[in-house]
Design a protein around this motif. Structure first.
Motif, PDB file in Angstrom:
ATOM      1  N   THR A 141       0.958  -1.108  -0.190  1.00  0.00           N
ATOM      2  CA  THR A 141      -0.075  -0.090  -0.152  1.00  0.00           C
ATOM      3  C   THR A 141       0.640   1.472  -0.030  1.00  0.00           C
ATOM      4  O   THR A 141       0.559   2.082  -0.664  1.00  0.00           O
ATOM      5  N   ARG A 142       2.096   1.231   0.831  1.00  0.00           N
ATOM      6  CA  ARG A 142       2.866   2.366   0.632  1.00  0.00           C
ATOM      7  C   ARG A 142       3.727   2.599  -0.316  1.00  0.00           C
ATOM      8  O   ARG A 142       3.567   3.751  -0.847  1.00  0.00           O
ATOM      9  N   PHE A 143       3.946   1.429  -1.070  1.00  0.00           N
ATOM     10  CA  PHE A 143       4.698   1.600  -2.353  1.00  0.00           C
ATOM     11  C   PHE A 143       3.715   2.179  -3.312  1.00  0.00           C
ATOM     12  O   PHE A 143       4.276   3.114  -4.227  1.00  0.00           O
ATOM     13  N   SER A 144       2.622   1.626  -3.525  1.00  0.00           N
ATOM     14  CA  SER A 144       1.924   2.298  -4.228  1.00  0.00           C
ATOM     15  C   SER A 144       1.891   3.804  -4.277  1.00  0.00           C
ATOM     16  O   SER A 144       1.512   4.521  -5.200  1.00  0.00           O
ATOM     17  N   ALA A 145       1.341   4.204  -3.043  1.00  0.00           N
ATOM     18  CA  ALA A 145       1.223   5.605  -2.622  1.00  0.00           C
ATOM     19  C   ALA A 145       2.533   6.445  -3.260  1.00  0.00           C
ATOM     20  O   ALA A 145       2.557   7.560  -3.684  1.00  0.00           O
ATOM     21  N   MET A 146       3.510   5.753  -2.756  1.00  0.00           N
ATOM     22  CA  MET A 146       5.156   6.467  -3.306  1.00  0.00           C
ATOM     23  C   MET A 146       5.106   6.589  -4.599  1.00  0.00           C
ATOM     24  O   MET A 146       5.775   7.659  -5.024  1.00  0.00           O
ATOM     25  N   LEU A 147       4.726   5.521  -5.245  1.00  0.00           N
ATOM     26  CA  LEU A 147       4.630   5.706  -6.651  1.00  0.00           C
ATOM     27  C   LEU A 147       4.045   6.749  -7.394  1.00  0.00           C
ATOM     28  O   LEU A 147       4.195   7.359  -8.347  1.00  0.00           O
ATOM     29  N   ARG A 148       2.662   6.724  -6.894  1.00  0.00           N
ATOM     30  CA  ARG A 148       1.604   7.807  -7.114  1.00  0.00           C
ATOM     31  C   ARG A 148       2.284   9.151  -7.044  1.00  0.00           C
ATOM     32  O   ARG A 148       2.266  10.070  -7.881  1.00  0.00           O
ATOM     33  N   ASP A 149       2.775   9.536  -6.059  1.00  0.00           N
ATOM     34  CA  ASP A 149       3.396  10.729  -5.625  1.00  0.00           C
ATOM     35  C   ASP A 149       4.383  11.102  -6.466  1.00  0.00           C
ATOM     36  O   ASP A 149       4.891  12.241  -6.674  1.00  0.00           O
ATOM     37  N   ALA A 150       5.472  10.196  -6.628  1.00  0.00           N
ATOM     38  CA  ALA A 150       6.691  10.191  -7.736  1.00  0.00           C
ATOM     39  C   ALA A 150       6.246  10.952  -8.827  1.00  0.00           C
ATOM     40  O   ALA A 150       6.683  11.484  -9.552  1.00  0.00           O
ATOM     41  N   VAL A 151       5.184  10.126  -9.680  1.00  0.00           N
ATOM     42  CA  VAL A 151       4.772  10.481 -11.017  1.00  0.00           C
ATOM     43  C   VAL A 151       4.252  11.873 -10.906  1.00  0.00           C
ATOM     44  O   VAL A 151       4.436  12.705 -11.916  1.00  0.00           O
ATOM     45  N   HIS A 152       3.333  12.015  -9.852  1.00  0.00           N
ATOM     46  CA  HIS A 152       2.731  13.301  -9.728  1.00  0.00           C
ATOM     47  C   HIS A 152       3.810  14.580  -9.643  1.00  0.00           C
ATOM     48  O   HIS A 152       3.610  15.782 -10.134  1.00  0.00           O
ATOM     49  N   THR A 153       4.905  14.303  -8.925  1.00  0.00           N
ATOM     50  CA  THR A 153       5.847  15.363  -8.724  1.00  0.00           C
ATOM     51  C   THR A 153       6.782  15.451  -9.888  1.00  0.00           C
ATOM     52  O   THR A 153       6.992  16.545 -10.209  1.00  0.00           O
ATOM     53  N   ILE A 154       7.009  14.505 -10.749  1.00  0.00           N
ATOM     54  CA  ILE A 154       7.764  14.791 -11.795  1.00  0.00           C
ATOM     55  C   ILE A 154       6.746  15.487 -12.897  1.00  0.00           C
ATOM     56  O   ILE A 154       7.321  16.362 -13.663  1.00  0.00           O
ATOM     57  N   ALA A 155       5.659  15.013 -12.874  1.00  0.00           N
ATOM     58  CA  ALA A 155       4.669  15.848 -13.974  1.00  0.00           C
ATOM     59  C   ALA A 155       4.466  17.457 -13.549  1.00  0.00           C
ATOM     60  O   ALA A 155       4.758  18.356 -14.574  1.00  0.00           O
ATOM     61  N   LEU A 156       4.459  17.552 -12.298  1.00  0.00           N
ATOM     62  CA  LEU A 156       4.506  19.114 -11.906  1.00  0.00           C
ATOM     63  C   LEU A 156       5.730  19.768 -12.289  1.00  0.00           C
ATOM     64  O   LEU A 156       5.719  20.874 -12.693  1.00  0.00           O
TER      65      LEU A 156
END
Length: 229
Positions: free
Chosen positions: A78-93
């Motif tokens: 669960t935590r890994f999935s959240a970290m991955l989502r946050d990483a993609v979001h940060t890269i996009a921004l």
């Protein structure tokens, strides 16, 4: 108890904490008990002499296996999935902030990438609002970054910090292909309206470094992203 004839060693365990972790033996998220123990020499099954302390260890509540505390360094699924989502979001921004948001293909590609990561209800308006908040914090608008010749970070100090904070903890838990995929997702956003700009390339180089990709691999991947499939 390990029997040595009539004599053995018995461990008395005490639970001092509990939680959830990724169990290496089960291969999934499980509850654990953090335990410490005391060893005693036992005669005919009766503890008689202390033999020192054991632990602390993590005991999986499902399989009963014991692990060192470093097992907690591996994120749960669960935590890994959240970290991955946050990483993609940060890269996009970061890519949007460096390259600007005036081109519709760039905005649409950014939204597509963020949605595919798990933020399924992400909209252009949400991304633009976050960029506006970022600009208010830094006093710098998207697409207006310096070229680095005056010593300033072309992708913005705040963005560079955000990228490292989002990507560095994730990188050790990703296979090389996973780290490369994250970089390529950012590259596709940058290329949606044409060749990389200087600030976009600087952001993507920062992404590669934060993902523990060496400079040669980062350059190779950025070049490959420009080649039509």
């Amino acid at each position: 108890m390990h029997k040595l004839g009539l004599v053995g060693v018995r461990t008395s365990w005490r639970t001092i904490a509990d939680g959830e972790f990724f169990c290496p033996e089960c291969g999934g998220d499980r509850n654990y008990r953090r335990r410490t123990g005391k060893r005693r020499l036992a005669l005919l099954g009766v503890p008689v002499l202390p033999r020192g302390e054991v632990g602390p260890v993590l005991e999986c509540s499902s399989c009963g296996s014991h692990f060192g505390l470093d097992a907690l360094d591996h994120p749960t699924t669960t935590r890994f999935s959240a970290m991955l989502r946050d990483a993609v979001h940060t890269i996009a921004l970061a890519v949007l902030a460096a390259g600007g948001t005036s081109a519709r293909p760039v905005r649409e590609q950014a939204v597509s990438v963020v949605r595919s990561s798990g933020f399924t209800e992400c909209t252009e308006e949400q991304l633009l609002s976050l960029l506006a908040a970022l600009a208010a914090d830094t006093g710098r608008l998207p697409g207006t970054y310096h070229d680095g010749r005056d010593g300033l970070d072309p992708c913005g100090t705040a963005l560079a910090i955000e990228l490292h904070e989002a990507l560095e903890p994730l990188a050790p838990h990703l296979a090389p292909a996973g780290r490369e995929s994250l970089l390529l997702q950012g590259a596709r956003i940058a290329l949606a309206d044409g060749p990389y700009t200087g600030p976009e390339r600087e952001v993507l180089t920062t992404v590669g470094g934060a993902l523990s990709l060496d400079e040669a691999d980062t350059e190779r991947l950025l070049a490959a992203a420009r080649t039509p499939s």
